[in-house]
Every structure is written in C-alpha cells, then in structure tokens.
Scaffold this active site. Structure first.
Site, PDB file in Angstrom:
ATOM      1  N   ASN A 262       0.837  -1.202   0.000  1.00  0.00           N
ATOM      2  CA  ASN A 262       0.000   0.000   0.000  1.00  0.00           C
ATOM      3  C   ASN A 262       0.870   1.249   0.000  1.00  0.00           C
ATOM      4  O   ASN A 262       1.929   1.268   0.628  1.00  0.00           O
ATOM      5  CB  ASN A 262      -0.885   0.025   1.246  1.00  0.00           C
ATOM      6  CG  ASN A 262      -1.579  -1.297   1.471  1.00  0.00           C
ATOM      7  OD1 ASN A 262      -2.519  -1.645   0.775  1.00  0.00           O
ATOM      8  ND2 ASN A 262      -1.101  -2.054   2.452  1.00  0.00           N
ATOM      9  N   THR A 263       0.404   2.281  -0.683  1.00  0.00           N
ATOM     10  CA  THR A 263       1.144   3.536  -0.725  1.00  0.00           C
ATOM     11  C   THR A 263       0.215   4.667  -1.125  1.00  0.00           C
ATOM     12  O   THR A 263      -0.530   4.545  -2.091  1.00  0.00           O
ATOM     13  CB  THR A 263       2.299   3.482  -1.755  1.00  0.00           C
ATOM     14  OG1 THR A 263       3.212   2.459  -1.391  1.00  0.00           O
ATOM     15  CG2 THR A 263       3.050   4.794  -1.800  1.00  0.00           C
TER      16      THR A 263
END
Length: 349
Positions: A262-263
């Site tokens: 995730n980012t």
C-alpha cells in the site's frame, strides 16, 4: 473555483465499491498485449488557477493501471517527506520540473523516464547541464486488485505529459489512481479509492494538492464517518480502530489479515516563498495531517510519500512569534492541510 469544505460530506455515492482480487500467478505482462495509452474516465474534474502548473493523466485499460504527472514550468524547489515501510521513488531531486506518480509498483517507475524524455524533446534536445529536466517518480502497488501484471512504462509517461492540462485536473478512478484502493483490514473489506485534487487561493497565496490514495487505512470524513474502506458484509463501513480494539481484547486475528503493498502518494504546490527549513517543515506538517483523513496511516504496510514544491513567487508576511500563530508558517500549513484533506475526500467520492 474549488475551495475547502470544512464540513462532512452529505452528497456522495455511499454504495460499496468492492475490488477484484489477483491470483498473482502466470499473469499477462506488457509484452503480451498491444497497449494503447488512453485518457481514462474524466467524469469529474477539479478546476485550479495556478500559472505554470499542469496535470496530465494516462492509463492502460488492460490493467487498468495509470500515470499522473504534475508539472511546473521552469521547475520548483522540492521537499520530500517519506513515511511508512515500503517507499518506491526514483530521482529524489531537490528541484523538479515534474513529479510522476504511477501504478505498477517498482516497475511503474519507468513512467518517469517517459516524462523526462518528452521534456527533452520539447526543449530542443539540449543536453547541457543547465538544460536537463529533472523528474522525480513515485509508485503505488496496484497489483492486488487486478489479475494481470500490465505496468506503466516510458510510453505511458509520455502520454500523461502530452495530455497535461493547466486548468482542470481529473479526480476519482483515473490516472495513477485507477488502481488505488483503501480500507484493507482484510481483502474482503477493501474498496476502490482513487485520485483526489483540491485547490484554494487566499491572500494572494495558492495551494494545489493532489493525492493518489492506495492506503491500508480507511478514508475518514471530518465528522469521523468512514467514507471508503473496511466495508462489512452488510455494506456498512467500520472504523479500523474498532477492529484493532477487538483484536487486542480477544487476541484473535483474522485469518487473512490486512493487505500488504500500500502507498499513498501526494503532491502539494504553493507559490509562497519558503526557506529550505520552512519548505521541509511544511511538507512534514501537511503529510502528518493526513492521518485525520486516512486511518491508520504511515504504517509498516504503507510507503507514503509527499512532495512539496514551491514556485517562490509570493512573500509571506513578516511574523513575530510573540503574537501567537498569526500569519506564521504553521498557520499556512494548517490551511494547506485542510486543502489536502479535501483532496483525500475528492479521491473517493
């Protein structure tokens, strides 16, 4: 002109937006398909008025995956605030002509080279040291929500540059945000997120904020309501703190648990003249504020990064710390932080 709301969202589509799941096995890559860059769905846009600043998007529908580029004509000093446990960046220049955000995780970083090459062509193929175009790139991991390995590349970066607009920025599932998702307490609780943009002008100062939300956390409204993510089987949404508290109390974790990869990548551009110290501190302040709109944020499962660029055009008022916050850089940061919260919300409407 778009302005900050400072109020909960009442008019938006609250129906669940469930994501697909990837098998992660024997997936098609770019060489297996005849790829053509497309502009994506521009159903919603945010208007902004910021000379020298433009935004471009392009996608491969076969992913779907995409690229978003924020460009500043002539370049701008840049501060980078990196958080979380999985950062994916190329360049990291203290001065940039463009910031490129791409899906495809580390493979998508190739899109930044496409923007660099396009700028080289536009500037007469000059390669003197002072003529080089500086482009920093960052990526999000969007493989978990699609069953292929199509990635942004040099050609898609070029296409995003060619389609840039100096007045309208698309929001929602578009550009680098086409594969963004959030609220990943489990694969079944994940919802589509996207790209958000907000703009505000006050006292001659301009703040442009763009974010591509791809967070393990859920997106939170100003009244504490969960807007997207951690959706339950009955279609309702639950604050991640409730899940966390329950796990600590009964010590029984879910079998599948939260997703990795995730980012959330964010870009802020302002015209305020800032010292190097103030530029770095303002980037930290705005990035830290985003935990109000995304919870949890900056976790070991995220690779969150914020780029703050200044065109250095308007002087901040002379400030005496004895007068309280007043017209200080901290007050400026508080306003910019609200603009960013608006951008987060726009990304998931």
């Amino acid at each position: 002109m778009n302005e900050t709301h400072f109020a909960p969202q009442h008019h938006w589509d609250a129906s669940p937006r469930h994501t697909d799941r990837s098998s992660f096995e024997s997936l098609a890559v770019n060489a297996d398909a005849s790829l053509t860059p497309v502009p994506g769905d521009h159903g919603r846009v945010v208007e902004f008025d910021f000379p020298r600043v433009s935004v471009g998007v392009a996608e491969y529908a076969e992913g779907p995956t995409g690229v978003t580029v924020v460009e500043v004509e002539g370049g701008a000093r840049t501060a980078i605030d990196e958080r979380g446990g999985a950062i994916g960046i190329t360049g990291r220049y203290p001065f940039n002509h463009a910031i490129t955000i791409a899906g495809g995780s580390v493979h998508g970083l190739a899109a930044a080279s496409g923007v660099t090459d396009a700028l080289l062509e536009e500037r007469g193929r000059r390669t003197g040291f002072g003529d080089l175009s500086l482009v920093t790139g960052a990526c999000i991991y969007d493989f978990a929500v699609r069953d292929n390995a199509i990635t942004p590349d040099n050609a898609l970066g070029r296409a995003a540059h060619e389609r840039r607009d100096a007045r309208l920025a698309p929001v929602g599932r578009v550009g680098a945000g086409v594969g963004g998702s959030c609220g990943k307490m489990s694969p079944r609780s994940t919802e589509w997120a996207g790209q958000g943009v907000a703009f505000r002008e006050f006292g001659g100062f301009k703040v442009f904020a763009l974010t591509v939300v791809n967070a393990v956390g859920a997106v939170i409204d100003r009244d504490g309501t969960v807007l997207r993510g951690n959706v339950q089987p009955d279609g309702t949404r639950r604050h991640p703190v409730i899940d966390g508290t329950g796990l600590f109390e009964d010590q029984q974790a879910s079998a599948d648990g939260p997703q990795t990869g995730n980012t959330t990548i964010s870009v802020v551009v302002t015209n305020a003249k800032l010292s190097d110290t103030d530029l770095r501190q303002l980037a930290t302040q705005i990035h830290s504020s985003m935990h109000r709109g995304i919870q949890p944020f900056h976790t070991q499962l995220d690779g969150d990064t914020l780029f703050l660029l200044t065109t250095d055009e308007v002087d901040l008022p002379v400030y005496n710390p004895r007068d309280g916050l007043g017209q200080s850089i901290a007050s400026f940061g508080a306003i910019a932080s609200e603009v960013m919260w608006d951008a987060i919300i726009e990304g998931v409407r």
